[in-house]
Scaffold this motif. Structure first.
Motif, PDB file in Angstrom:
ATOM      1  N   HIS A 172      -6.394   0.043  -1.563  1.00 51.32           N
ATOM      2  CA  HIS A 172      -5.613  -0.347  -2.720  1.00 51.32           C
ATOM      3  C   HIS A 172      -6.357  -1.748  -2.441  1.00 51.32           C
ATOM      4  O   HIS A 172      -7.577  -1.887  -1.716  1.00 51.32           O
ATOM      5  CB  HIS A 172      -4.147  -1.025  -2.377  1.00 51.32           C
ATOM      6  N   GLU A 180      -4.112  -3.185  -9.767  1.00 51.69           N
ATOM      7  CA  GLU A 180      -2.800  -4.121  -8.382  1.00 51.69           C
ATOM      8  C   GLU A 180      -3.178  -5.649  -8.449  1.00 51.69           C
ATOM      9  O   GLU A 180      -2.653  -6.421  -7.525  1.00 51.69           O
ATOM     10  CB  GLU A 180      -2.622  -3.229  -6.960  1.00 51.69           C
ATOM     11  N   ARG A 204       1.680  -2.763  -5.261  1.00 52.12           N
ATOM     12  CA  ARG A 204       1.161  -3.378  -4.863  1.00 52.12           C
ATOM     13  C   ARG A 204       0.979  -4.865  -5.938  1.00 52.12           C
ATOM     14  O   ARG A 204       0.702  -5.553  -5.435  1.00 52.12           O
ATOM     15  CB  ARG A 204      -0.349  -2.930  -4.744  1.00 52.12           C
ATOM     16  N   TRP A 205       0.820  -4.504  -6.896  1.00 55.84           N
ATOM     17  CA  TRP A 205       0.884  -6.267  -8.316  1.00 55.84           C
ATOM     18  C   TRP A 205       1.979  -6.492  -7.591  1.00 55.84           C
ATOM     19  O   TRP A 205       1.798  -7.863  -7.845  1.00 55.84           O
ATOM     20  CB  TRP A 205       1.040  -5.700  -9.424  1.00 55.84           C
ATOM     21  N   ARG A 220       4.090  -7.192  -5.062  1.00 57.58           N
ATOM     22  CA  ARG A 220       3.850  -7.576  -3.486  1.00 57.58           C
ATOM     23  C   ARG A 220       3.155  -8.858  -4.327  1.00 57.58           C
ATOM     24  O   ARG A 220       3.037  -9.727  -3.158  1.00 57.58           O
ATOM     25  CB  ARG A 220       2.936  -6.723  -2.550  1.00 57.58           C
ATOM     26  N   ASN A 221       1.898  -8.524  -4.418  1.00 54.91           N
ATOM     27  CA  ASN A 221       1.433  -9.590  -5.050  1.00 54.91           C
ATOM     28  C   ASN A 221       1.754 -10.975  -5.446  1.00 54.91           C
ATOM     29  O   ASN A 221       1.423 -12.213  -5.235  1.00 54.91           O
ATOM     30  CB  ASN A 221      -0.384  -9.069  -5.658  1.00 54.91           C
TER      31      ASN A 221
END
Length: 365
Positions: free
Chosen positions: A234, A266, A323-324, A326-327
């Motif tokens: 990732h 991401e 993941r995007w 989550r960021n």
């Protein structure tokens, strides 16, 4: 070996004298791939590869390139084809200046122009080389192998990394006697202690400095490596290859090659990160307004933060990957933490103001 004055680094890389940094970088990459000894088996390939690496090392650095151009035109100190010392110093060293003094005079009045910049024995571990590799989400999920060409310091082939051609060990600095510092009588200002310019404070010097590396035990060169990005990687993940970073000085350990995986799908843009920060910053004030029934008074402030934050997020394309988001959550949490601290401070300040000074058991407003 030809002196630096005789070498036309622009011709070696095949670029014009007004070439941009990007043009120089691309030219070097093309030359390095063709001339690398692992690929090109021609007898002179290795020598040409080192020559290309040397040219890139100078022209890719703005300060070194400026000095090289000045030296070639005869306008630098000690120019006009001034000879260089066996240790690589010379009158006008484009890689390191003039021994710390543009007039070539040391603290004892002796000319240092013909001496190398320093022969200090100073073993230090090499730094890591950090490289950012951009791959798409599909490649990161499946795993990918990529070849990378990069610049790094490698152990000197001539002295095998020690910095000294013949001597096996460093010797005590003759200038400071191994103390690492000297005292200088300045007359008007009295006696002053200063770091020894010969050993640079280490107390030891290289006995017979190698002319190829100048006594440091390492030289700048181009290297190639195949990076294995594992499946399921990732954005922000790192792939570390031990010992493929910069070589240490005077035989010390080498750093690592660190490949940072960049997956644009991401990754938040800077605007989006700022947008989520603003949204998170507004949340504590929204909660505070609901708890204290003062939301109507804070509505305009909260609305501006949330609306402007959402605009920054939407302005750049929203990604629909786990993941995007989550960021995005991490950026929002960072903003929320800052907003909570300020909201609590404002609440405490407001409470003290409303309480007023207490005199004889009464509060005065």
């Amino acid at each position: 070996m030809a002196s630096m004055n005789d070498k036309d680094y622009y011709a070696i890389l095949g670029v014009e004298k007004d070439a941009s940094a990007e043009e120089i970088r691309k030219a070097f990459q093309q030359k390095a791939r063709k001339l690398h000894p692992d690929v090109n088996k021609a007898p002179d390939a290795e020598e040409r590869f080192k020559e290309v690496s040397e040219a890139y090392a100078v022209l890719s650095d703005a300060e070194k390139r400026k000095r090289y151009d000045a030296m070639r035109s005869g306008s630098a100190f000690g120019g006009y084809g001034a000879p260089s010392s066996p240790a690589g110093g010379g009158y006008a060293d484009p890689f390191g200046g003039f021994g710390g003094n543009p007039f070539g005079w040391g603290p004892f009045g002796a000319s240092t122009a013909r001496r190398r910049r320093s022969r200090a024995y100073n073993p230090q571990a090499g730094a890591d080389v950090v490289f950012e590799l951009t791959v798409d989400a599909e490649s990161a999920a499946k795993g990918v192998r990529r070849g990378v060409t990069y610049q790094r310091y490698v152990s000197c082939d001539v002295c095998h990394g020690s910095g000294s051609v013949e001597a096996e060990h460093a010797e005590t600095c003759p200038t400071c006697g191994g103390k690492g510092h000297i005292t200088v009588d300045t007359g008007l200002f009295g006696v002053m202690a200063m770091t020894c310019p010969e050993c640079e404070g280490t107390g030891k010097v290289v006995a017979d400095p190698c002319s190829a590396c100048g006594g440091t035990g390492r030289t700048l060169s181009a290297s190639e490596i195949v990076v294995e990005v594992p499946a399921g990687s990732h954005d922000g993940d790192e792939v570390r290859v031990g010992g493929m970073g910069n070589a240490g000085t005077n035989g010390s350990t080498s750093g690592d090659f660190v490949c940072r995986v960049c997956v644009p799908e991401e990754r938040l843009t800077r605007r989006q990160a700022n947008g989520f920060n603003l949204i998170g910053f507004a949340l504590p004030f929204l909660a505070l307004g609901l708890v204290t029934s003062t939301l109507a008074a804070d509505a305009a402030f909260v609305a501006v933060l949330i609306v402007f934050g959402a605009y920054l997020v939407i302005r750049d394309r929203v990604r629909w990957t786990a993941r995007w988001w989550r960021n995005a959550g991490v950026a929002t949490l960072n903003g929320l933490t800052n907003g909570l601290v300020i909201a609590l401070f404002v609440t405490a300040l407001f409470s003290c103001t409303m309480a007023g000074p207490r005199v004889r058991g009464y509060y005065y407003f």
